[in-house]
Design an enzyme around this catalytic site. Structure first.
Site, mmCIF file in Angstrom:
data_model
loop_
_atom_site.group_PDB
_atom_site.id
_atom_site.type_symbol
_atom_site.label_atom_id
_atom_site.label_comp_id
_atom_site.label_asym_id
_atom_site.label_seq_id
_atom_site.Cartn_x
_atom_site.Cartn_y
_atom_site.Cartn_z
ATOM 1 N N GLY A 1 0.825 -1.214 0.000
ATOM 2 C CA GLY A 1 0.000 0.000 0.000
ATOM 3 C C GLY A 1 0.854 1.257 0.000
ATOM 4 N N GLY B 1 -0.346 4.403 0.184
ATOM 5 C CA GLY B 1 -1.196 5.506 0.639
ATOM 6 C C GLY B 1 -0.422 6.400 1.600
ATOM 7 N N GLU C 1 -18.502 17.583 2.429
ATOM 8 C CA GLU C 1 -17.759 18.289 1.380
ATOM 9 C C GLU C 1 -18.356 18.044 0.009
ATOM 10 O OE1 GLU C 1 -13.792 16.906 2.495
ATOM 11 O OE2 GLU C 1 -13.410 18.873 3.385
ATOM 12 N N ASP D 1 -5.765 2.951 8.089
ATOM 13 C CA ASP D 1 -7.150 2.461 8.096
ATOM 14 C C ASP D 1 -7.243 0.949 8.224
ATOM 15 O OD1 ASP D 1 -7.673 5.086 7.620
ATOM 16 O OD2 ASP D 1 -8.799 4.793 5.774
#
Lengths: 424, 424
Positions: free
Chosen positions: B13, B15, B173, B302
């Protein structure tokens, strides 16, 4: 004419020609203008190759048509495909609807033509719209990733094999740009294979590149592309294209990435006018860009063959379309004042093509430029003509950044790869 | 350890967490690092909603992972999906290949969770990646075009109906941004219908919006969104979602555009570790972000549930992932020097969410900001954390331009519409 007594103008196509026409016509509040386009954006096609090679993003060279002209009260923008024109009842058919016109401007541009070999289409990618450019970008980026994952130079050589057919400006610019991407920009980012193993072949049937340019510039371009690692085959005829790759006389180039930048033909709506067309499907127009007997029907840009009083018809380039768009807009306004029509005259401001960063060829009248000076001329002209202040600025920054830092940052593969579905 | 005696670190990952870890770890030339990601780019997720509403382009918030870290000699970037980890043999499986590790950092993020109603997925769009954002953008833009083509206010009302489920920052948003697009930015560009006919509904099951924020900010946000034309339903449970739309208790909202911004769960590879997970599939980790008995296996961001010594586990936000990424990088380097490990401590720098142009809420420690000041704080933080110099600059220009000129210029629909195929 609509109920208010306003004349109705329908423009099909919001490309270079259609956009110029609507911008000028919409200043006349006595005109009711409808613009029909099957895309929602005006596209700056000359920079499509930079989207294909991940230097620019789609939104850098495409602006919503509505954002450009939609706020004008007398302009209606329709996202739809016009399929047929009935010149007798003065009707345009689109998306199960129809509309009448007092004046029609047909400016639907061109699509790829395979010279009677329509089965080549399935094995090639054109470079006419954003979808094409993103398809090329995806194929390029995935081929490098697959080669890296294999870690095998032989597999890499087979994967990194790109053929471009057509040695005009589009073919030249794309070939140079792919060479730069693979041989320079991304080279240090791969460790298990060398991206410079990639092979780029540019094929042209005519005896040299850039046939519309002075021969010396075509020769120069060929030498420069070769220095940059592109194999240039001129005077070379493509015999067939299939799953294996591209078949030449006595030779086959195995590849699954073939870009078609060779021939174009007018979009099919042109034929529904019923007027004479040339062998590329372009409508033959008179000195006013009209078809015979219909002074209210204009055909311009790549959709038209304008040859009146010329040695040969005008080429399918954006300046022709833009000048014709402005010419028709002025002509219609003169018509409304019952002034006499004057024929269209094209002012040739020259041609240019980039070979790579800081390297281009350009000719304007007797002037010939090549190398850095050609490139500076190219840079100036392309920024100048690019639509919209914000785009000019972000493109300039993107170019300065990518040229100085040697980067191509729009290398986004939108899809995720998946371990179970290895089709890309 | 590889043949050269170097320790091998595998990071799954790229991220926020994974990228911080590799940036710091790669400074140590005695480490051999492999980064596996199924996307080719690092994504600045907090701005995804601006891609969905056509303010920004994908390449503005996504940078090729190779371009960020690929040039480092001790880093190998793999575009591939890691499917399984065998913690006993210390092996990661990906794309029909496998690799061993001395240290593993699992940082694969989260995907949408439908709380046991997996059939809702087919009727909703998430907002977790670029494909989601472009899907939302396409649906929005096409719905306005279809409404305009119909010219019928009743049809328009049915088409321009958007439901967003989840009143956290993402939902807030996106709702504010869609309201701005339809009620303001594009309003004057449509003539046969009024884009302000559109109805945006934001649904939250909890008693107020932005539950992670101070209650006063949630209340403020609700009022401001309502002023901007968003219908906000708090304390409202979704009973079902199907082809008709969203079913609430005693009410159905007919729509075919439902954005799911409610729940997330860890990506499925997390479960293959065989360690205890919470009900969102997040791996329960100890104070060193390790799973029990495996000091060489780290789970962060996460993908992890870190609750050691805390009232409740840390939230799934980027600062947690980034701090954990840097923490693990430092810990591994300390390990190599045989220093004693210290537990991870999270520094909460606050939270923020935009409601619209010049309007946001932010809290940092005891400080609460709302309206223009909240928005300036948001602007500063988001530009500051955005990756890459060029992106910062083009985003700033895009924002200044789109905020001053009130434009959203990335409204490109890549597909052409076709008269015969009216599926969009």
């Amino acid at each position: 004419m609509d109920e208010s007594g306003k004349k109705k103008v329908v423009i099909i196509g919001a490309g270079f020609g259609g956009l110029q026409a609507v911008k000028k016509l919409s200043q006349n509040k006595n005109l009711d203008i409808t613009v029909i386009d099957k895309k929602n954006h005006h596209l700056f096609q000359p920079l499509l190759y930079q989207v294909a090679t991940a230097v620019l993003s789609p939104a850098d060279i495409a602006i919503p048509t509505r954002s450009l002209i939609g706020e004008r009260k007398n302009v209606t923008v329709v996202l739809g495909e016009a399929t047929k024109v009935d010149i007798n009842s003065k009707t345009v058919y689109y998306q199960n609807k129809s509309t009448n016109y007092d004046y029609l401007i047909l400016a639907t541009g061109a699509k790829s033509s395979y010279f009677g070999n329509d089965h080549w289409e399935q094995y090639t990618i054109g470079l006419k719209n954003l979808k094409d450019a993103l398809k090329i970008r995806h194929k390029l980026l995935i081929s490098f990733e697959k080669a890296e994952l294999s870690g095998d130079p032989e597999i890499a050589k087979a994967l990194l094999n790109y053929v471009i057919i057509g040695g005009g400006p589009t073919g030249v610019e794309l070939a140079g740009s792919i060479a730069e991407l693979s041989h320079q920009i991304i080279r240090d980012e791969f460790h298990s294979i060398d991206p410079a193993l990639s092979k780029i072949t540019l094929i042209e049937a005519a005896p040299r590149l850039l046939m519309a340019f002075d021969p010396s510039l075509g020769e120069f371009t060929k030498r420069r592309l070769e220095t940059r690692g592109v194999e240039v085959l001129v005077g070379t005829r493509v015999v067939d294209i299939d799953k294996q790759g591209v078949h030449l006389e006595g030779k086959t180039i195995a590849t699954d990435t073939v870009v078609w930048a060779a021939g174009v033909q007018a979009n099919s709506i042109a034929a529904t006018l019923g007027a004479p067309i040339d062998r590329s499907g372009r409508v033959i127009v008179d000195e006013f860009c009209n078809i015979e007997g219909h002074p209210e029907v204009f055909v311009i840009g790549d959709t038209a063959s304008f040859g009146k009083g010329l040695e040969r018809p005008l080429p399918g380039v954006s300046p022709v379309a833009m000048q014709q768009g402005r010419y028709i807009a002025a002509l219609i306004q003169n018509d409304l004042k019952n002034k006499r029509r004057k024929g269209f005259r094209y002012t040739d401001k020259g041609s240019m093509a980039t070979i790579g960063r800081t390297d281009a060829v350009a000719q304007m009248g007797f002037l010939r430029m090549k190398g850095l000076f050609g490139w500076l001329a190219w840079l100036f002209v392309h920024l100048f003509y690019q639509v919209g202040f914000k785009n000019k600025l972000t493109i300039l920054i993107t170019w300065v950044w990518s040229y100085i830092a040697f980067r191509a940052e729009a290398r986004v593969i939108q899809d995720e790869v998946s371990a179970t579905n290895d089709k890309d």
